[in-house]
Design a protein around this motif. Structure first.
Motif, PDB file in Angstrom:
ATOM      1  N   LYS A 252       0.921  -1.063  -0.062  1.00  0.00           N
ATOM      2  CA  LYS A 252       0.037  -0.166   0.023  1.00  0.00           C
ATOM      3  C   LYS A 252       1.012   1.268  -0.081  1.00  0.00           C
ATOM      4  N   LEU A 253       0.079   2.459  -0.327  1.00  0.00           N
ATOM      5  CA  LEU A 253       0.918   3.714  -0.099  1.00  0.00           C
ATOM      6  C   LEU A 253       1.260   3.808   1.544  1.00  0.00           C
ATOM      7  N   ALA A 254       2.230   4.554   1.697  1.00  0.00           N
ATOM      8  CA  ALA A 254       2.525   4.711   3.205  1.00  0.00           C
ATOM      9  C   ALA A 254       1.852   5.602   3.997  1.00  0.00           C
ATOM     10  N   ARG A 255       1.704   5.041   5.222  1.00  0.00           N
ATOM     11  CA  ARG A 255       0.992   5.810   6.239  1.00  0.00           C
ATOM     12  C   ARG A 255       1.897   5.646   7.583  1.00  0.00           C
ATOM     13  N   LEU A 274       8.270   7.044  10.679  1.00  0.00           N
ATOM     14  CA  LEU A 274       8.283   5.560  11.013  1.00  0.00           C
ATOM     15  C   LEU A 274       7.049   5.207  10.114  1.00  0.00           C
ATOM     16  N   ILE A 275       7.535   4.375   9.187  1.00  0.00           N
ATOM     17  CA  ILE A 275       6.503   3.643   8.457  1.00  0.00           C
ATOM     18  C   ILE A 275       5.473   2.814   9.153  1.00  0.00           C
ATOM     19  N   GLN A 276       4.492   2.877   9.265  1.00  0.00           N
ATOM     20  CA  GLN A 276       3.436   1.953   9.925  1.00  0.00           C
ATOM     21  C   GLN A 276       2.806   1.037   9.076  1.00  0.00           C
ATOM     22  N   ASN A 277       2.512   1.590   7.794  1.00  0.00           N
ATOM     23  CA  ASN A 277       1.832   0.502   6.967  1.00  0.00           C
ATOM     24  C   ASN A 277       2.077   1.382   5.639  1.00  0.00           C
ATOM     25  N   GLY A 278       2.383   0.152   4.413  1.00  0.00           N
ATOM     26  CA  GLY A 278       2.677   0.573   3.230  1.00  0.00           C
ATOM     27  C   GLY A 278       4.059   0.756   3.038  1.00  0.00           C
ATOM     28  N   THR A 279       4.555   1.150   1.718  1.00  0.00           N
ATOM     29  CA  THR A 279       5.899   1.367   1.703  1.00  0.00           C
ATOM     30  C   THR A 279       5.889   2.807   1.090  1.00  0.00           C
ATOM     31  N   LEU A 280       7.163   3.534   1.614  1.00  0.00           N
ATOM     32  CA  LEU A 280       7.335   4.994   1.394  1.00  0.00           C
ATOM     33  C   LEU A 280       8.422   5.051   0.218  1.00  0.00           C
ATOM     34  N   LYS A 281       8.278   5.575  -0.703  1.00  0.00           N
ATOM     35  CA  LYS A 281       9.156   5.847  -1.845  1.00  0.00           C
ATOM     36  C   LYS A 281       9.827   7.249  -2.357  1.00  0.00           C
ATOM     37  N   ILE A 282      10.697   7.390  -2.867  1.00  0.00           N
ATOM     38  CA  ILE A 282      11.346   8.670  -3.546  1.00  0.00           C
ATOM     39  C   ILE A 282       9.988   9.047  -4.466  1.00  0.00           C
ATOM     40  N   GLY A 283       9.752  10.553  -4.142  1.00  0.00           N
ATOM     41  CA  GLY A 283       8.969  11.052  -4.967  1.00  0.00           C
ATOM     42  C   GLY A 283       7.545  10.808  -4.807  1.00  0.00           C
ATOM     43  N   ARG A 296      11.833  14.023  -1.459  1.00  0.00           N
ATOM     44  CA  ARG A 296      13.067  14.140  -2.356  1.00  0.00           C
ATOM     45  C   ARG A 296      14.209  13.384  -2.015  1.00  0.00           C
ATOM     46  N   ALA A 297      14.338  12.841  -0.688  1.00  0.00           N
ATOM     47  CA  ALA A 297      15.622  12.074  -0.408  1.00  0.00           C
ATOM     48  C   ALA A 297      15.170  11.195   0.623  1.00  0.00           C
ATOM     49  N   MET A 298      15.593   9.731   0.871  1.00  0.00           N
ATOM     50  CA  MET A 298      15.540   9.414   2.197  1.00  0.00           C
ATOM     51  C   MET A 298      16.846   8.591   2.648  1.00  0.00           C
ATOM     52  N   VAL A 299      17.142   8.672   4.056  1.00  0.00           N
ATOM     53  CA  VAL A 299      18.312   8.123   4.569  1.00  0.00           C
ATOM     54  C   VAL A 299      17.821   7.465   5.790  1.00  0.00           C
ATOM     55  N   ASN A 300      18.477   6.146   5.773  1.00  0.00           N
ATOM     56  CA  ASN A 300      18.180   5.202   7.053  1.00  0.00           C
ATOM     57  C   ASN A 300      19.083   5.489   8.022  1.00  0.00           C
ATOM     58  N   ASP A 301      18.877   4.393   9.139  1.00  0.00           N
ATOM     59  CA  ASP A 301      19.530   4.838  10.514  1.00  0.00           C
ATOM     60  C   ASP A 301      20.823   4.754  10.346  1.00  0.00           C
ATOM     61  N   VAL A 302      21.254   4.058   9.180  1.00  0.00           N
ATOM     62  CA  VAL A 302      22.767   3.836   9.239  1.00  0.00           C
ATOM     63  C   VAL A 302      23.393   4.846   8.152  1.00  0.00           C
ATOM     64  N   LYS A 307      15.726   4.258  -1.479  1.00  0.00           N
ATOM     65  CA  LYS A 307      14.737   4.561  -2.539  1.00  0.00           C
ATOM     66  C   LYS A 307      13.454   4.334  -2.090  1.00  0.00           C
ATOM     67  N   LYS A 308      13.327   3.115  -1.382  1.00  0.00           N
ATOM     68  CA  LYS A 308      11.739   2.748  -0.536  1.00  0.00           C
ATOM     69  C   LYS A 308      12.224   2.080   0.740  1.00  0.00           C
ATOM     70  N   VAL A 309      11.176   2.183   1.660  1.00  0.00           N
ATOM     71  CA  VAL A 309      11.270   1.681   2.925  1.00  0.00           C
ATOM     72  C   VAL A 309       9.890   1.239   3.333  1.00  0.00           C
ATOM     73  N   GLY A 310       9.920  -0.133   3.753  1.00  0.00           N
ATOM     74  CA  GLY A 310       8.579  -0.733   4.202  1.00  0.00           C
ATOM     75  C   GLY A 310       8.430  -0.603   5.622  1.00  0.00           C
ATOM     76  N   PRO A 311       7.313  -0.987   6.208  1.00  0.00           N
ATOM     77  CA  PRO A 311       6.506  -1.151   7.316  1.00  0.00           C
ATOM     78  C   PRO A 311       7.712  -1.600   8.685  1.00  0.00           C
ATOM     79  N   SER A 312       7.203  -0.510   9.829  1.00  0.00           N
ATOM     80  CA  SER A 312       8.338  -0.640  10.903  1.00  0.00           C
ATOM     81  C   SER A 312       9.580   0.142  10.633  1.00  0.00           C
ATOM     82  N   THR A 313       9.984   0.545   9.361  1.00  0.00           N
ATOM     83  CA  THR A 313      11.069   1.169   9.281  1.00  0.00           C
ATOM     84  C   THR A 313      11.148   2.852   9.458  1.00  0.00           C
TER      85      THR A 313
END
Ligand code: GDP
Ligand code: MG
Length: 370
Positions: A252-255, A274-283, A296-302, A307-313
């Motif tokens: 799904k689209l992220a929430r 914090l992505i609770q549902n769906g996947t968040l993508k650039i753009g 615009r840009a996404m950076v993870n915890d490391v 480019k995209k992140v899923g639930p609980s991330t």
């Protein structure tokens, strides 16, 4: 899209459909309950009832709030648990978070430089766990006050040389109010004056009875400083997660919710989500609290660009027009126009509320400090 029947319109107004049908008749329109209303008619009717319509956006926003995270049980799959660490000051919360991060991240993610984004993820036995890095109590009060429920499991840290203290009890209350399972980490067992049994006794009086004593609360004895019992604790977190079966729909689209946000001189508004549902993508066009934008840009915890992140991330994003607040909820829309419209309505509404609030000023801090 954007169609509204007589029945639906009546429901939104909180009036019987017959009312609307009569009104339409008076306007020279013969209609049934299931008939679609065109835009002009809706506007005409709305004006007649003295309500303003903001086209279909109003309908969408209402459904967004009703739906919550929009989890569809049928297609949902297991997602990592999101854990908050709580406990009395100096009982070892920060030390525990550091200890978990170091033992797991430096070992697993070679070369990864941990960066502070308010949350991080570790892998244990091939399974992920997300830890919120924000002070537990603040996370609970501000998040929940803003309607975000992001914690799945609470780890309650109690120092074995100090026992149950006021903030220990407060933490228990927060977790219970949010219906979040509690795992007790009896910390500082390396200390010569540590008395874990005393902690178990005191917590039993609070209704947290250890399994060994016939209760159903998991207790793990640890030393955050020495790294003792950390693996056991992670195992217990995964065990609880397995029992609770936390789920989401990655397709799904992220929430989700904002963990923290600030204005960066170079990057502009920066928010950890914090992505609770769906996947968040650039753009992705996104509405976050009372602001909006495009990821615009996404950076993870490391510190890696993703480019995209899923639930609980947890992920840090840029591309918002304004700085949102911790605990704000976010939602991704298929089209940017809709995100913009909803974002603008919300910003406007926030301004009005803000003006009202300055006249009767009660801040969240006033409400939650003690
Ligand atoms: P917080 O206020 O709950 O975040 O507590 P901290 O993590 O800042 O810890 C408070 C103090 O207790 C620090 O001096 C830590 O080094 C110490 N501490 C934390 N965990 C342990 C432990 O397992 N053993 C010992 N001996 N000291 C600890
Ligand atoms: Mg601390």
């Amino acid at each position: 899209s954007g169609s509204l029947t007589v029945g639906q319109f009546a429901e939104k107004l909180g009036r019987p459909s017959t009312d609307i049908i009569k009104k339409l008749m008076a306007l020279g329109v013969m209609a049934t309950k299931n008939q679609d209303l065109d835009k002009e008619t809706v506007e005409l009717l709305a004006a007649d009832y003295g309500v303003s319509v903001e086209e279909e956006v109003v309908v969408d926003e209402a459904s967004f709030e009703d739906e919550g995270l929009g989890i569809d049980e049928e297609t949902a799959v297991i997602r990592p648990p999101v854990v908050t660490i709580m406990g009395h000051v100096d009982h070892g919360k920060t030390t525990l978070l550091d200890s978990i991060r170091h033992t797991k991240i430096t070992a697993g993610e070679a070369g990864g430089i941990t960066q502070h984004i308010g949350a991080y993820q570790v892998t244990h036995d091939g399974k992920k766990i997300t830890f919120l890095d924000t002070p537990g109590h603040a996370a609970f009060t501000t998040m929940r006050a803003r309607g975000a429920e992001i914690t799945d499991i609470t780890v309650l840290v109690v120092a074995a040389d100090d026992g149950v203290m006021p903030q220990t009890i407060e933490a228990i209350h927060h977790a219970r109010a949010a219906k979040v399972p509690i795992i007790v980490a009896v910390n500082k067992i390396d200390k010569p004056n540590a008395n874990p049994d005393h902690v178990m006794q005191e917590l039993s009086e609070q209704g947290l009875v250890p399994e060994d004593w016939g209760g159903d609360t998991i207790f793990v004895k640890i030393s955050a400083k020495k790294g003792t019992g950390i693996d056991d604790l992670l195992e217990m977190i995964l065990l609880v997660a397995e029992i609770e079966e936390f789920k989401a729909n990655p397709e799904k689209l992220a929430r989700g919710a904002v963990i923290e946000a600030q204005l960066d001189k170079g990057k502009g508004p920066v928010a950890t989500l914090l992505i609770q549902n769906g996947t968040l993508k650039i753009g992705d066009p996104i509405v976050v609290g009372n602001t909006f934008g495009r990821v615009r840009a996404m950076v993870n915890d490391v510190g890696r660009r993703v480019k995209k992140v899923g639930p609980s991330t947890p992920v840090e994003i840029t591309g918002l027009n304004n700085v949102p607040l911790a605990g704000d909820q976010f939602i991704v829309f298929e089209d940017e126009k809709k995100a913009r419209q909803i974002g603008e309505i919300r910003a406007e509404r926030a301004l009005i509320t803000e003006r009202k609030e300055t006249t009767s000023k009660v801040s969240l801090d006033d409400l939650f400090e003690k």
